[in-house]
Enzyme design. Structure first.
Site, PDB file in Angstrom:
ATOM      1  N   LYS A   1       9.703  -7.030   1.279  1.00  0.00           N
ATOM      2  CA  LYS A   1       8.713  -5.755   1.403  1.00  0.00           C
ATOM      3  C   LYS A   1       7.860  -6.585   2.740  1.00  0.00           C
ATOM      4  CE  LYS A   1       7.487  -4.954  -2.935  1.00  0.00           C
ATOM      5  NZ  LYS A   1       7.343  -6.297  -4.235  1.00  0.00           N
TER       6      LYS A   1
ATOM      7  N   GLN B   1       1.575  -7.060  -6.860  1.00  0.00           N
ATOM      8  CA  GLN B   1       2.638  -7.210  -7.700  1.00  0.00           C
ATOM      9  C   GLN B   1       2.431  -7.421  -9.093  1.00  0.00           C
ATOM     10  OE1 GLN B   1       5.647  -6.950  -5.926  1.00  0.00           O
ATOM     11  NE2 GLN B   1       6.592  -6.808  -7.481  1.00  0.00           N
TER      12      GLN B   1
ATOM     13  N   ASP C   1       1.507   2.633  -4.292  1.00  0.00           N
ATOM     14  CA  ASP C   1       1.857   2.342  -5.517  1.00  0.00           C
ATOM     15  C   ASP C   1       2.146   3.072  -6.354  1.00  0.00           C
ATOM     16  OD1 ASP C   1       4.116  -0.176  -6.516  1.00  0.00           O
ATOM     17  OD2 ASP C   1       2.198  -1.446  -6.599  1.00  0.00           O
TER      18      ASP C   1
HETATM   19  N1  GUN Z   1       6.574  -4.758 -10.943  1.00  0.00           N
HETATM   20  C1  GUN Z   1       7.838  -3.853 -10.882  1.00  0.00           C
HETATM   21  N2  GUN Z   1       8.352  -3.203 -10.139  1.00  0.00           N
HETATM   22  C2  GUN Z   1       6.693  -2.566  -9.515  1.00  0.00           C
HETATM   23  C3  GUN Z   1       5.953  -1.587  -8.567  1.00  0.00           C
HETATM   24  O1  GUN Z   1       6.783  -1.246  -8.194  1.00  0.00           O
HETATM   25  N3  GUN Z   1       4.967  -2.251  -7.966  1.00  0.00           N
HETATM   26  C4  GUN Z   1       4.032  -3.350  -8.262  1.00  0.00           C
HETATM   27  N4  GUN Z   1       2.767  -3.454  -7.670  1.00  0.00           N
HETATM   28  N5  GUN Z   1       4.642  -4.731  -9.190  1.00  0.00           N
HETATM   29  C5  GUN Z   1       5.770  -3.981  -9.764  1.00  0.00           C
END
Ligand code: GUN
Length: 238
Positions: free
Chosen positions: A4, A48, A71
């Site tokens: 990211k 996350q 998200d």
């Molecule tokens: N953990 C697994 N997939 C995701 C996601 O798409 N966003 C976030 N924030 N955490 C995750």
């Protein structure tokens, strides 16, 4: 996480990574979110998941400003997806839709079967396919005769989290098979929810793991962040 940051750097996005210790309290995390909510330099916030056990996902997500929730996990954004009026699309389902569109696959009128009902993938995936006029079935661990369901699918999305769960005998000839899994096989090697070797000869199209849905997810996160920045700019302009 490194992917990211790398994507942000490549696109010229300013980014901050806050790697907090496991024992961070709810108050500390909420205070950081509050600071980022109020920081004009920041247009998107991603927490996350999964969080450590002592932190409640819902409380944390509910405190992210919906306009910075790239998200699309905040209830406001989830609701907007339900009614088909949204700025942000959850990144994994959004990436899958992009793959479907780019491959020239028509969703309208197709039998779409999603295996998995998570808030992150299964549920929003079903909603996006429905918005494009697919006939959508969501399967899960209590589904009776899963194979009968998956064999009907023109578009099959596997988001179960079990290595190589979907095998060739579960797939209709020519089906489009999308693998959301990020699993480890018996040798610890990264693999998907789909047994690629047995499904590939049957499928009309199939996404690999790694290199299929994963990179698309990050691209969609960047797209949502750009949308957030645009919206913030428009708001400032009045
Ligand atoms: N953990 C697994 N997939 C995701 C996601 O798409 N966003 C976030 N924030 N955490 C995750």
């Amino acid at each position: 996480m490194a992917n990211k940051e790398k994507a942000c750097a490549e696109l010229g996005f300013y980014s901050e990574k806050h790697a907090l210790p496991e024992e961070t309290t709810e108050a500390e995390l909420l205070s950081l979110i509050e600071r980022l909510n109020n920081d004009d330099k920041i247009h998107g916030i991603l927490v996350q998941l999964p969080l450590p056990k002592h932190l409640d996902d819902k409380t944390i997500i509910n405190n992210i400003l919906p306009s910075k929730d790239v998200d699309a996990f905040h209830p406001t954004n989830v609701g907007r997806i339900m009614i088909g009026d949204f700025d942000f699309v959850p990144c994994t389902p959004a990436g899958i839709m992009e793959l479907i569109h780019e491959s020239g696959v028509e969703v309208s009128g197709k039998e779409c079967v999603v295996i998995g009902r998570s808030n992150i993938v299964g549920k929003p995936m079903a909603m996006l396919l429905l918005h494009e006029h697919g006939t959508v079935t969501v399967c899960h661990s209590r589904t009776k005769d899963l194979k009968a369901q998956t064999r009907r699918a023109d578009i099959l999305v596997a988001a179960v989290g079990i290595p190589k769960f979907v095998t060739g005998d579960m797939v209709k000839d020519g089906a489009v098979v999308i693998d959301v899994g990020m699993d480890r096989d018996e040798n610890g090697k990264l693999c998907g929810d789909v047994d690629f070797d047995s499904v590939e000869p049957v499928a009309g199209a199939i996404t690999p793991v790694p290199g299929g849905v994963g990179p698309m997810t990050i691209a969609m996160l960047m797209k949502n962040t750009l949308t957030a920045a645009r919206r913030a700019h428009e708001k400032k302009q009045g």
